[in-house]
Design a protein around this motif. Structure first.
Motif, PDB file in Angstrom:
ATOM      1  N   ARG B 401       0.815  -1.215   0.000  1.00 27.79           N
ATOM      2  CA  ARG B 401       0.000   0.000   0.000  1.00 27.79           C
ATOM      3  C   ARG B 401       0.850   1.266   0.000  1.00 27.79           C
ATOM      4  O   ARG B 401       0.334   2.373   0.069  1.00 27.79           O
ATOM      5  CB  ARG B 401      -0.941   0.016   1.212  1.00 27.79           C
ATOM      6  CG  ARG B 401      -2.077  -0.980   1.192  1.00 27.79           C
ATOM      7  CD  ARG B 401      -2.994  -0.793   0.007  1.00 27.79           C
ATOM      8  NE  ARG B 401      -3.544   0.556  -0.124  1.00 27.79           N
ATOM      9  CZ  ARG B 401      -4.587   1.018   0.549  1.00 27.79           C
ATOM     10  NH1 ARG B 401      -5.208   0.232   1.399  1.00 27.79           N
ATOM     11  NH2 ARG B 401      -5.020   2.245   0.364  1.00 27.79           N
ATOM     12  N   ASN B 402       2.175   1.095  -0.032  1.00 25.23           N
ATOM     13  CA  ASN B 402       3.070   2.255  -0.040  1.00 25.23           C
ATOM     14  C   ASN B 402       2.858   3.084   1.224  1.00 25.23           C
ATOM     15  O   ASN B 402       2.787   4.319   1.181  1.00 25.23           O
ATOM     16  CB  ASN B 402       2.799   3.071  -1.303  1.00 25.23           C
ATOM     17  CG  ASN B 402       3.952   3.972  -1.653  1.00 25.23           C
ATOM     18  OD1 ASN B 402       5.068   3.763  -1.192  1.00 25.23           O
ATOM     19  ND2 ASN B 402       3.675   4.977  -2.457  1.00 25.23           N
ATOM     20  N   SER B 403       2.781   2.376   2.333  1.00 28.63           N
ATOM     21  CA  SER B 403       2.452   2.990   3.609  1.00 28.63           C
ATOM     22  C   SER B 403       3.695   3.570   4.273  1.00 28.63           C
ATOM     23  O   SER B 403       4.761   2.960   4.243  1.00 28.63           O
ATOM     24  CB  SER B 403       1.823   1.916   4.500  1.00 28.63           C
ATOM     25  OG  SER B 403       1.756   2.344   5.822  1.00 28.63           O
ATOM     26  N   PRO B 404       3.612   4.756   4.875  1.00 31.38           N
ATOM     27  CA  PRO B 404       4.802   5.347   5.501  1.00 31.38           C
ATOM     28  C   PRO B 404       5.114   4.767   6.878  1.00 31.38           C
ATOM     29  O   PRO B 404       6.267   4.751   7.291  1.00 31.38           O
ATOM     30  CB  PRO B 404       4.436   6.825   5.614  1.00 31.38           C
ATOM     31  CG  PRO B 404       2.941   6.848   5.706  1.00 31.38           C
ATOM     32  CD  PRO B 404       2.456   5.662   4.910  1.00 31.38           C
ATOM     33  N   ILE B 405       4.078   4.354   7.601  1.00 35.91           N
ATOM     34  CA  ILE B 405       4.253   3.981   9.013  1.00 35.91           C
ATOM     35  C   ILE B 405       3.351   2.806   9.371  1.00 35.91           C
ATOM     36  O   ILE B 405       2.189   2.770   8.955  1.00 35.91           O
ATOM     37  CB  ILE B 405       3.881   5.169   9.944  1.00 35.91           C
ATOM     38  CG1 ILE B 405       4.778   6.380   9.686  1.00 35.91           C
ATOM     39  CG2 ILE B 405       3.934   4.758  11.420  1.00 35.91           C
ATOM     40  CD1 ILE B 405       4.262   7.667  10.298  1.00 35.91           C
ATOM     41  N   ALA B 406       3.879   1.850  10.156  1.00 34.64           N
ATOM     42  CA  ALA B 406       3.031   0.827  10.763  1.00 34.64           C
ATOM     43  C   ALA B 406       3.008   1.071  12.263  1.00 34.64           C
ATOM     44  O   ALA B 406       4.035   1.381  12.871  1.00 34.64           O
ATOM     45  CB  ALA B 406       3.559  -0.565  10.450  1.00 34.64           C
ATOM     46  N   ILE B 407       1.810   0.970  12.837  1.00 35.33           N
ATOM     47  CA  ILE B 407       1.649   1.130  14.289  1.00 35.33           C
ATOM     48  C   ILE B 407       1.437  -0.266  14.875  1.00 35.33           C
ATOM     49  O   ILE B 407       0.614  -1.027  14.350  1.00 35.33           O
ATOM     50  CB  ILE B 407       0.417   1.994  14.623  1.00 35.33           C
ATOM     51  CG1 ILE B 407       0.460   3.328  13.894  1.00 35.33           C
ATOM     52  CG2 ILE B 407       0.250   2.153  16.132  1.00 35.33           C
ATOM     53  CD1 ILE B 407       1.252   4.406  14.543  1.00 35.33           C
ATOM     54  N   ILE B 408       2.187  -0.587  15.923  1.00 38.82           N
ATOM     55  CA  ILE B 408       2.103  -1.918  16.510  1.00 38.82           C
ATOM     56  C   ILE B 408       1.791  -1.788  18.005  1.00 38.82           C
ATOM     57  O   ILE B 408       2.523  -1.132  18.735  1.00 38.82           O
ATOM     58  CB  ILE B 408       3.438  -2.680  16.311  1.00 38.82           C
ATOM     59  CG1 ILE B 408       3.776  -2.730  14.812  1.00 38.82           C
ATOM     60  CG2 ILE B 408       3.350  -4.083  16.893  1.00 38.82           C
ATOM     61  CD1 ILE B 408       5.233  -3.014  14.519  1.00 38.82           C
ATOM     62  N   VAL B 409       0.685  -2.378  18.441  1.00 40.72           N
ATOM     63  CA  VAL B 409       0.306  -2.336  19.858  1.00 40.72           C
ATOM     64  C   VAL B 409      -0.149  -3.717  20.306  1.00 40.72           C
ATOM     65  O   VAL B 409      -1.148  -4.246  19.789  1.00 40.72           O
ATOM     66  CB  VAL B 409      -0.846  -1.340  20.124  1.00 40.72           C
ATOM     67  CG1 VAL B 409      -1.060  -1.175  21.632  1.00 40.72           C
ATOM     68  CG2 VAL B 409      -0.592  -0.001  19.470  1.00 40.72           C
ATOM     69  N   GLY B 410       0.593  -4.329  21.213  1.00 45.27           N
ATOM     70  CA  GLY B 410       0.156  -5.570  21.844  1.00 45.27           C
ATOM     71  C   GLY B 410      -0.327  -5.260  23.261  1.00 45.27           C
ATOM     72  O   GLY B 410      -0.351  -4.089  23.671  1.00 45.27           O
ATOM     73  N   SER B 411      -0.677  -6.280  24.016  1.00 45.45           N
ATOM     74  CA  SER B 411      -1.220  -6.032  25.365  1.00 45.45           C
ATOM     75  C   SER B 411      -0.158  -5.395  26.255  1.00 45.45           C
ATOM     76  O   SER B 411      -0.462  -4.564  27.107  1.00 45.45           O
ATOM     77  CB  SER B 411      -1.728  -7.341  25.968  1.00 45.45           C
ATOM     78  OG  SER B 411      -0.719  -8.318  25.880  1.00 45.45           O
ATOM     79  N   ASP B 412       1.106  -5.744  26.012  1.00 42.39           N
ATOM     80  CA  ASP B 412       2.200  -5.177  26.781  1.00 42.39           C
ATOM     81  C   ASP B 412       2.262  -3.658  26.597  1.00 42.39           C
ATOM     82  O   ASP B 412       2.290  -2.891  27.563  1.00 42.39           O
ATOM     83  CB  ASP B 412       3.509  -5.839  26.306  1.00 42.39           C
ATOM     84  CG  ASP B 412       4.652  -5.549  27.257  1.00 42.39           C
ATOM     85  OD1 ASP B 412       4.389  -5.515  28.476  1.00 42.39           O
ATOM     86  OD2 ASP B 412       5.781  -5.346  26.773  1.00 42.39           O
ATOM     87  N   GLU B 413       2.281  -3.236  25.318  1.00 48.65           N
ATOM     88  CA  GLU B 413       2.308  -1.800  25.022  1.00 48.65           C
ATOM     89  C   GLU B 413       1.069  -1.115  25.596  1.00 48.65           C
ATOM     90  O   GLU B 413       1.152  -0.017  26.155  1.00 48.65           O
ATOM     91  CB  GLU B 413       2.365  -1.552  23.503  1.00 48.65           C
ATOM     92  CG  GLU B 413       3.734  -1.750  22.858  1.00 48.65           C
ATOM     93  CD  GLU B 413       4.009  -3.210  22.513  1.00 48.65           C
ATOM     94  OE1 GLU B 413       3.087  -4.043  22.690  1.00 48.65           O
ATOM     95  OE2 GLU B 413       5.122  -3.520  22.075  1.00 48.65           O
TER      96      GLU B 413
END
Lengths: 467, 467
Positions: B401-413
């Protein structure tokens, strides 16, 4: 308006797809949404031994493009499209042979989040183009619940999908007409059929009285809270696996909508929404405008549905052979424009350009300077380009263009560094019904210093915007 | 891009007209621009004894609409239109069977100011969509000057318009091909004709050597200043009334353009611009992109013309019988998009949405909260809607998708109130060619506090925008 819709679609991560307006009849045929409607109603012609046709919606071309390019597209594939579609039908009021659709679809995701997202996006899109909250509602339902009702009524067999297919088609289309025909006529169509005012008879689904009662209780299952509605539906489909699944999906949309603040003033569960097309397989949604407007005969009316859609997990399979889940929405742009115009009618803003009149042909450069300045301040404007000899024609032109202000500068004004500003809205009000005192206190024409042009024009424009 | 073009047209006082894509062949035929080209190249079919066709441009429908509704329209009538048009021709590189045009026309004004305005608006429109000054030029000329040259060369008789009509048609089309064929070949076409590389012979206009010299001196009349060019042209048409008129009109555009600051870096007189269509009667204009791009084979090329137009005072008369002056421009949207894309190619921005990945299906509401927040800050974003099991697929999707940023959130975060932000542009740069030090100093993934999400995302987006 179109660009505002596109902005919202983009904001939600959809990318624009521009595809051909012409498709082969063969490709369209494979996707014809209603298998029980003949392949007619399209504009078609033969070209080098191939039958071509103008697209009748934006979903069939999406399916064709997806099937053709699926290896190159992202998965899920999220596209929006906007453009004219054509129906070869007798045109009527609100029924055109060419009209605009503005669609967004997520192909390749079975997640109910994709459905929730479409509903919330639809709500944002309507607000973005100026429809106030409480002036619209996005209604949600689920086809699986209807199938569940059919199953517990003995009209649907998950092991034999063809069983009572025709009857279920009649039920679907009957419910879809609830708004127009009312509950009594829908009941008749579920049973033995119905004679309309012209005397024409429409065949019914021939359900038993008990079956009719069950289907009608589904339609009327809306409770006094969203949770109560879900409970009612859960009760009604007890014993049907597919019905239960539908209720669970609806609950998930309810939960997401509540958590994100869309319930119940923007998105609401409504069991009477089923959508007429045969291809929907799960959640279905419809956006309705709820404000009243006056039609040309002066009577009140609501505009009703301006957008609709749903999940269609089997449509693309007809072409690829593989199951491809998909969900999406189509906004009927022309109806939306008509509704917005009708709403604006009572309170019409002069949205035309500021007209800089031509008093002296030798001062064209000055007039051009004035429009340059106005345009730089983002104010629509133009120099009058017709024959300037008759000044009355210049003001008539301004009136026809629905212009808020005429600017008048002759050599006298130019030498004094001023311009005359004629407030056309105030002028027309004063000429209609002002008292002499009002006339004196609010002159519709005044001289302003050239350096105050923009601020004075903006003063009038702002006054007009806030009535 | 389309909405930016529309904004400029609106700012100049033009109003949008949406007309049918289907016209009767009869109506189109009356306006076919080139009377010497047969009525072919359109998609046409018969419907209830009437031949219908898809419009091949937006000017013929304008003429039809104007003729039909002229009593209700303002005078002058200023409309813009945008939409697909169709040509039934063999498609080729840069030649489509369906393409977008974006037109603006002023009907009912004989004023040269209307022509100047179109040129200045074209310049503003190109700059609004991101084409820098000096990367384009709007070239202006006047058909009357060409007619003047023809008159003094004995090829045009103002009292007998049919005299040498065919020869003049050949001259017109030969000059229009100057860019592609070069001066020598154009000279050949003005004279006896020309054999191309394939051996095919194209008939010439059979002008005498002296006539050829005169026409070629017209094409080459550009001087080292705008004033000098006008002087050269004045010299060349001496003795022709119509030629003289053309020079006066060109001078007026020159004067207005200089006074309004458009000369010569944005608008410039170019005698080699004649436009191929037969219907132009006065000023003609063409916008050319002047920057160089690399084509797929790696060689440099310029895009050339992306818009053109002119004054056509006799076109609408064919339908109404009355003389109706008109002038306008057509922007070829597809060529413009191709040019902008090609220019951006070397320096490609990631224009896709921010992707919020799904680490934990029970945290869908949190993910929705994040995209809501991003969208409220006008940042394109979406929650990953595919099957989340394989995290690698989520990043592959972001890449596609030519995406600039991925956001990653697990239960820890989530429990710590932070999110992981993966800078996909930096990440791909680092993985390609960064040293270990750079890697350490610019981690492509970092944890940020939830409350700083928007500012941190904007930091990355702003860095990407300014390379």
């Amino acid at each position: 308006m179109l660009s505002k819709l596109c902005d919202i679609y983009e904001l939600y991560g959809f990318s624009r797809l521009e595809s051909s307006a012409i498709e082969t009849v063969d490709a369209l045929g494979k996707f014809l949404p209603d298998t029980d409607r003949p392949n007619e109603g399209v504009f078609a012609w033969e070209e080098d031994d191939t039958w071509l046709a103008l697209r009748y919606d934006l979903t069939a071309p999406l399916a064709r493009v997806y099937a053709q390019f699926r290896n190159e597209l992202s998965n899920p594939y999220r596209r929006y499209a906007m453009g004219p579609v054509w129906r070869n039908e007798k045109p009527g009021i609100g029924r055109y042979r060419q009209f605009y659709q503005c669609d967004a679809d997520t192909v390749g995701s079975a997640s109910i989040v994709a459905d929730f997202e479409i509903c919330s996006m639809l709500s944002e899109a309507l607000e973005a183009i100026g429809i106030a909250r409480n002036d619209y509602i996005v209604k949600v339902n689920n086809r699986k619940i209807l199938n569940g009702i059919m199953e517990v009524s003995g009209l649907f067999d998950p092991m034999n999908l063809d069983y009572k297919l025709k009857e279920r088609g009649i039920v679907l289309r009957a419910i879809d007409k609830l708004d127009r025909l009312g509950a009594e006529n829908v009941s008749a169509l579920l049973g033995k059929g119905r004679k309309d005012v012209s005397g024409d008879f429409t065949e019914g689904a021939n359900l038993s009285n008990e079956q009719v009662t069950r289907v009608m209780s589904f339609i009327n299952a809306k409770g006094n809270s969203e949770e109560k509605t879900v409970q009612n539906l859960e009760e009604l489909v007890k014993g049907s696996f597919v019905g239960d699944e539908g209720v669970r999906e609806l609950s998930q949309i309810l939960e997401l909508s509540e958590a994100q603040g869309y319930m119940s003033d923007r998105v609401s569960i409504d069991p009477s929404i089923v959508r007429g097309l045969g291809y929907y397989t799960g959640p279905v949604y419809e956006a309705e405008l709820t404000f009243e407007v006056f039609d040309s005969s002066g009577s009140k009316q609501t505009f009703g549905s301006v957008a609709g859609g749903g999940r269609y997990d089997n449509l693309i399979k007809r072409f690829t052979g593989q199951e491809v889940p998909a969900t999406g929405i189509s906004i009927g742009v022309d109806r939306l424009v008509a509704a917005l115009n009708a709403k604006r009618e009572n309170n019409r803003e002069p949205t035309g350009p500021v007209i800089v009149t031509v008093m002296d042909k030798d001062m064209l450069n000055l007039y051009q300077n004035i429009v340059s300045e106005l345009r730089s301040a983002n104010i629509k404007s133009e120099v009058y380009l017709g024959n300037p000899k008759n000044f009355g024609n210049q003001l008539k032109y301004a009136d026809k263009r629905n212009s808020p202000i005429a600017i008048i500068v002759g050599s006298d004004e130019a030498s004094k560094g001023i311009v005359q500003m004629k407030d056309l809205v105030l002028g027309s009000k004063i000429s209609k019904n002002a008292t002499l005192e009002e006339w004196k206190s609010q002159p519709a024409q005044k001289a302003v210093k050239r350096e105050n042009l923009i601020s004075e024009v903006n003063k009038i424009l702002n006054r007009i915007k806030e009535p």
